[in-house]
Scaffold this motif. Sequence first.
Motif, PDB file in Angstrom:
ATOM      1  N   GLU A 868       0.923  -0.681  -0.232  1.00 37.18           N
ATOM      2  CA  GLU A 868      -0.237   0.260  -0.130  1.00 37.18           C
ATOM      3  C   GLU A 868       1.047   1.402  -0.157  1.00 37.18           C
ATOM      4  O   GLU A 868       0.724   2.504  -0.649  1.00 37.18           O
ATOM      5  N   ARG A 869       1.716   1.380   0.103  1.00 38.30           N
ATOM      6  CA  ARG A 869       3.115   2.405   1.310  1.00 38.30           C
ATOM      7  C   ARG A 869       3.758   2.707  -0.172  1.00 38.30           C
ATOM      8  O   ARG A 869       4.298   3.864  -0.744  1.00 38.30           O
ATOM      9  N   ILE A 870       3.994   1.520  -1.684  1.00 38.15           N
ATOM     10  CA  ILE A 870       5.135   1.944  -2.494  1.00 38.15           C
ATOM     11  C   ILE A 870       5.087   3.238  -3.221  1.00 38.15           C
ATOM     12  O   ILE A 870       5.228   2.938  -4.075  1.00 38.15           O
ATOM     13  N   PHE A 871       3.348   3.445  -3.596  1.00 37.51           N
ATOM     14  CA  PHE A 871       3.043   4.045  -4.218  1.00 37.51           C
ATOM     15  C   PHE A 871       3.135   5.550  -4.232  1.00 37.51           C
ATOM     16  O   PHE A 871       2.716   6.526  -4.075  1.00 37.51           O
ATOM     17  N   GLU A 872       3.253   5.801  -2.800  1.00 37.44           N
ATOM     18  CA  GLU A 872       3.550   6.920  -1.695  1.00 37.44           C
ATOM     19  C   GLU A 872       4.811   7.699  -1.623  1.00 37.44           C
ATOM     20  O   GLU A 872       6.125   7.045  -2.722  1.00 37.44           O
ATOM     21  N   SER A 873       4.580   8.725  -2.185  1.00 41.02           N
ATOM     22  CA  SER A 873       5.982   9.983  -2.980  1.00 41.02           C
ATOM     23  C   SER A 873       6.912   9.780  -2.097  1.00 41.02           C
ATOM     24  O   SER A 873       6.616   9.926  -0.935  1.00 41.02           O
ATOM     25  N   GLY A 874       8.503   9.127  -2.627  1.00 40.24           N
ATOM     26  CA  GLY A 874       9.682   8.927  -2.022  1.00 40.24           C
ATOM     27  C   GLY A 874       9.547   7.873  -0.425  1.00 40.24           C
ATOM     28  O   GLY A 874      10.765   7.200   0.200  1.00 40.24           O
ATOM     29  N   PHE A 875       8.728   6.861  -1.062  1.00 37.46           N
ATOM     30  CA  PHE A 875       8.891   5.266  -0.358  1.00 37.46           C
ATOM     31  C   PHE A 875       9.514   4.994  -1.540  1.00 37.46           C
ATOM     32  O   PHE A 875       9.559   4.331  -2.738  1.00 37.46           O
ATOM     33  N   SER A 876      10.912   3.910  -0.812  1.00 35.77           N
ATOM     34  CA  SER A 876      11.893   3.338  -2.037  1.00 35.77           C
ATOM     35  C   SER A 876      12.097   1.933  -1.309  1.00 35.77           C
ATOM     36  O   SER A 876      12.731   1.809  -0.289  1.00 35.77           O
ATOM     37  N   THR A 877      12.294   0.762  -1.762  1.00 34.44           N
ATOM     38  CA  THR A 877      12.694  -0.573  -1.108  1.00 34.44           C
ATOM     39  C   THR A 877      14.411  -0.239  -1.575  1.00 34.44           C
ATOM     40  O   THR A 877      14.901  -1.828  -1.577  1.00 34.44           O
ATOM     41  N   ARG A 878      15.228   0.067  -2.332  1.00 32.37           N
ATOM     42  CA  ARG A 878      16.771   0.740  -2.836  1.00 32.37           C
ATOM     43  C   ARG A 878      16.754   1.830  -2.263  1.00 32.37           C
ATOM     44  O   ARG A 878      16.320   3.484  -1.929  1.00 32.37           O
ATOM     45  N   GLU A 879      17.903   1.443  -1.485  1.00 29.72           N
ATOM     46  CA  GLU A 879      19.086   3.325  -1.137  1.00 29.72           C
ATOM     47  C   GLU A 879      19.073   3.809  -2.036  1.00 29.72           C
ATOM     48  O   GLU A 879      19.410   5.090  -1.563  1.00 29.72           O
ATOM     49  N   ASP A 880      19.273   3.484  -3.538  1.00 33.63           N
ATOM     50  CA  ASP A 880      20.002   5.086  -4.228  1.00 33.63           C
ATOM     51  C   ASP A 880      18.430   5.063  -4.962  1.00 33.63           C
ATOM     52  O   ASP A 880      18.863   6.219  -5.534  1.00 33.63           O
ATOM     53  N   GLY A 881      16.852   4.509  -4.789  1.00 32.21           N
ATOM     54  CA  GLY A 881      16.372   4.676  -4.945  1.00 32.21           C
ATOM     55  C   GLY A 881      15.027   6.563  -4.912  1.00 32.21           C
ATOM     56  O   GLY A 881      15.923   6.343  -3.814  1.00 32.21           O
ATOM     57  N   THR A 882      15.216   6.865  -5.664  1.00 27.78           N
ATOM     58  CA  THR A 882      14.653   8.053  -5.201  1.00 27.78           C
ATOM     59  C   THR A 882      13.386   7.954  -4.047  1.00 27.78           C
ATOM     60  O   THR A 882      12.270   9.415  -3.459  1.00 27.78           O
ATOM     61  N   GLY A 883      12.250   7.274  -4.807  1.00 31.05           N
ATOM     62  CA  GLY A 883      10.710   6.743  -4.236  1.00 31.05           C
ATOM     63  C   GLY A 883       9.630   7.570  -4.868  1.00 31.05           C
ATOM     64  O   GLY A 883       8.521   7.179  -4.250  1.00 31.05           O
ATOM     65  N   PHE A 884       9.885   7.925  -6.283  1.00 31.40           N
ATOM     66  CA  PHE A 884       9.005   8.420  -6.336  1.00 31.40           C
ATOM     67  C   PHE A 884       8.327   8.181  -8.636  1.00 31.40           C
ATOM     68  O   PHE A 884       7.843   8.589  -9.063  1.00 31.40           O
ATOM     69  N   GLY A 885       8.925   6.818  -8.457  1.00 30.83           N
ATOM     70  CA  GLY A 885       8.780   6.244  -9.504  1.00 30.83           C
ATOM     71  C   GLY A 885       7.802   5.499  -9.317  1.00 30.83           C
ATOM     72  O   GLY A 885       6.475   6.233 -10.665  1.00 30.83           O
ATOM     73  N   LEU A 886       7.148   4.873  -8.486  1.00 31.37           N
ATOM     74  CA  LEU A 886       5.761   4.306  -8.786  1.00 31.37           C
ATOM     75  C   LEU A 886       4.706   5.215  -8.296  1.00 31.37           C
ATOM     76  O   LEU A 886       3.303   5.557  -8.379  1.00 31.37           O
ATOM     77  N   ALA A 887       5.299   6.283  -7.226  1.00 29.20           N
ATOM     78  CA  ALA A 887       4.368   7.762  -7.450  1.00 29.20           C
ATOM     79  C   ALA A 887       3.862   8.213  -8.695  1.00 29.20           C
ATOM     80  O   ALA A 887       2.713   8.928  -9.206  1.00 29.20           O
TER      81      ALA A 887
END
Length: 921
Positions: A868-887
């Motif tokens: 449920e959280r992976i589409f939130e802005s800034g959330f990423s499971t990778r250290e080098d990810g921005t967390g905006f791709g799925l957002a």
Amino acid sequence: MSSPTDAIRVLHVDDEAELAELAATFLEREDDRLDVETAASASEGLDRIDDGDFDCVVSDYDMPGRNGIEFLEAVRESRPDFPFILYTGKGSEEVASDAIVSGVTDYLQKESGTGQYAVLANRITNAVEQYRTGQRAAELDRVRTLASDVNQAIVRADSRTAVKARVCEIISESDPYLFAWVGGIDPETDRVEPEVSAGVERGYLDEISVTTDANPTGRGPVGTAIRERRVAVSQDVAEDPDFEPWRSAAIERGFRAVAAVPLEYQDTLYGVLAVYADRPNAFDANERDLLAELGDDVAHVIHSFEVRASLREERDFIEQALDSLTDVFYVVDPDGRFRRWNDHLAETSGYADEAIAEMRASDLFPEDERDQIDEAIDEALAVGGTTVESALLKADGKRVPYELTASRLTDRDGDLIGLIGIGRDLTERKRRERQLARLVDNLPGMVYRCVNEPGWPMQDVRGEVTDLTGYRPSEFENRSDLYGERVIHSDDQAAVWRSIQDAIKSRETFEITYRIRTRDGEIKWVWERGRGTYSDDGDVEVLEGFITDVTERERHRRVIDTLHETAQSVMQAETADRAAEISVDIVQNVLDMPACAIHFYDGRDDELVPVAWTAQTEETVGEPPVFASGEGLAGKAFETGQPMIYDDISTVPERYNSDTSIRSEILLPLDEHGVLLIGSTTPDAFDEVDVSLAEIVATHTTTALDRIERERELERQNEQLEEFASIVSHDLRNPLNVAEGYLERSRSECDSKHLEAVARAHDRIGALIEDLLQVAHESVEEIDSEPVELAGLVEDSWENVDTAAATLDVDVESTVRADRSRLAQLLENLIRNSVEHGGDGASIRIGDLDTGFYVADDGPGIPEDERERIFESGFSTREDGTGFGLAIVSAIVDAHGGDVRVTRSEAGGARVEITGLERVE
């Protein structure tokens, strides 16, 4: 030469063989009809007589063993009348006397010379002719007796089976017959099946099989008689080759000759008669003629039984049919007296059959109606038929309404013999007519029968005619154009005519709604349902139907139609104030109420402020006041969120203004936006339809206000996002560019591993800025939809991503309506996400869903608690990810009005499902 039938076989018995031979020679010379055989003794003579077919015996007297008299006596024991001539050389009165006593046919003494043979020949022929004449007379008498016995028996028989059985019995008991049977033909097997038999049978019929075909079992007398329809005979069953299939069984039972007779009458075969005799050649011409006549007689009698059975069956059927009628059936003579009737007449009238037989038809009716019945009888006799209604007077004095029809009845010569007719009990019909009359009287409208002409001339009209139209029924029946010209509204007359004619043409029921003008000039809406009745030629004879007042229903329907049409303008209002203005105008136009206002809630002052009201409202109560939240009925309705309907607010203590002229009031909350007030100066002014219409207006108004508020909120959010994008683009990118410049300068002046960390940090900041701008862009940009083939878009998106050694399996054929560039961005982000999490060798599959598609991989997947959280802005499971791709993916899906969710793929990886897209077929 003599014919075989004239030949005379003579047995000459004499112990002197040469003398016997000499006599035989001379006798045959004297008369060529004579055929003489010799025997040497009386014993031999007896044996020859038993074995041979002789017509006369000539015997000597003086012979060894038995003499001529003893020989005569032995012959007379079995053949009393057989011609026997004593021809002896020892003549005496004593011998002659004994011969006469013993029954000798003739006595002749031997003489010398050959002349005596002429005398002897003459004596022989005379004796045989006399014997044959006697035999023929006896045979004719036997035949006549047999024929008489058979005819008497079949006349007295009471059934077909009895006829056949009696014929067999009589024939089998008559010499020379031993056995007789009658059989019928099975058309399916061609077998002749025995039906009845009599005589010496001993299982004979059980052993044999007889057919009618050309097989050996069909070539005997029975099969031949059936095929060729003639008397067929086997004169000697022991020698007849066609009788071979039955020979042994017949001889065993003493049958020596067989005749078969077809039982045929007027080309109809009723069976076959088989007759068995105890001697060969038993069926001479006379016998065959007799059997043929018997066959004709038996067939005629069987036919008569069939005719009688058919007539009896038909008579019984007619009697049963007449008695099973629920109507009275009768026949009367020209004087009106009953000649025939069914059981129902006796049951209905209560009179016994004996009494009815003595009555005239008019006697069954009351005295005051008998003249009418007599006149009806006279009319039917004169013109051929009539119908009359009258009360049948039962034996117990009760009256039963009846309809009676009568028609002329004539004999074969056309002469009048009376009347035939039916009487039908009208009790039930009269009851139904009364029920129908009550039903019609209780119908909310009128029923009619009219001619199919533009004026709709009425033949019959009943029900609430005057209540509906103002005219009396008799006025419609007397004026042919009243309904079509005066009652149907002039603007609707042409449409009514076309609708009914179209229905008649297709033989369908018609249903139409139109306006009428009553006698007082009032306009009403009516609904009519009817149909045509047609003649045998297919022409419409009359129209029948029902008309009812639907003015109120039509008003409500038209109000609802108007409401739905005008509600669109509420939904399209650009401001809340404009939506309120449109809503109060709709209420005014639809409900025609003197007061209507909308108050919006002002949260800053906790007040309900009037924003729109009708001119009639101000005329009735003045400018609507401002209510404090919870104040008065309006404040209470807003605070509780519950509609309030009052039939008379003068009795409600919580009312705001006790001096108002408003009596009935509807208060409907508009959620958190405010409240709708509708009032009338009349108590109990609102019915259920008014309340429903008001609730529809309130619902549309609330929806419009929700939309307007949401659009305002979106505008504010878009403005904030645009401002945020500007800050990100300008205020963050400029310092980053400065930092990157100094980093480049530092690299040229010194070599430090720390500078690489700074460079990576700069790249990280740049990626974050790009993704932030993309999120903002997706949130504010409008969708430009077009048909997009997913298969081609997937291939293009794959080429735009660094997929390393990953593989792609495409299983999509659908086309969706979407913004192509933004959908491509979505696919690229999902493909990139699968490659990054699944590794260089990731396997990616993209397939169709009912309203979208999915992207699945064989990577490590996403834990269920993080989906449920992976589409939130800034959330990423990778250290080098921005967390905006799925957002960004979520923002694009939202912009298309779809849904996105993550689940587990079949390979254990992640599966992202995009649904809610519009499919293009």
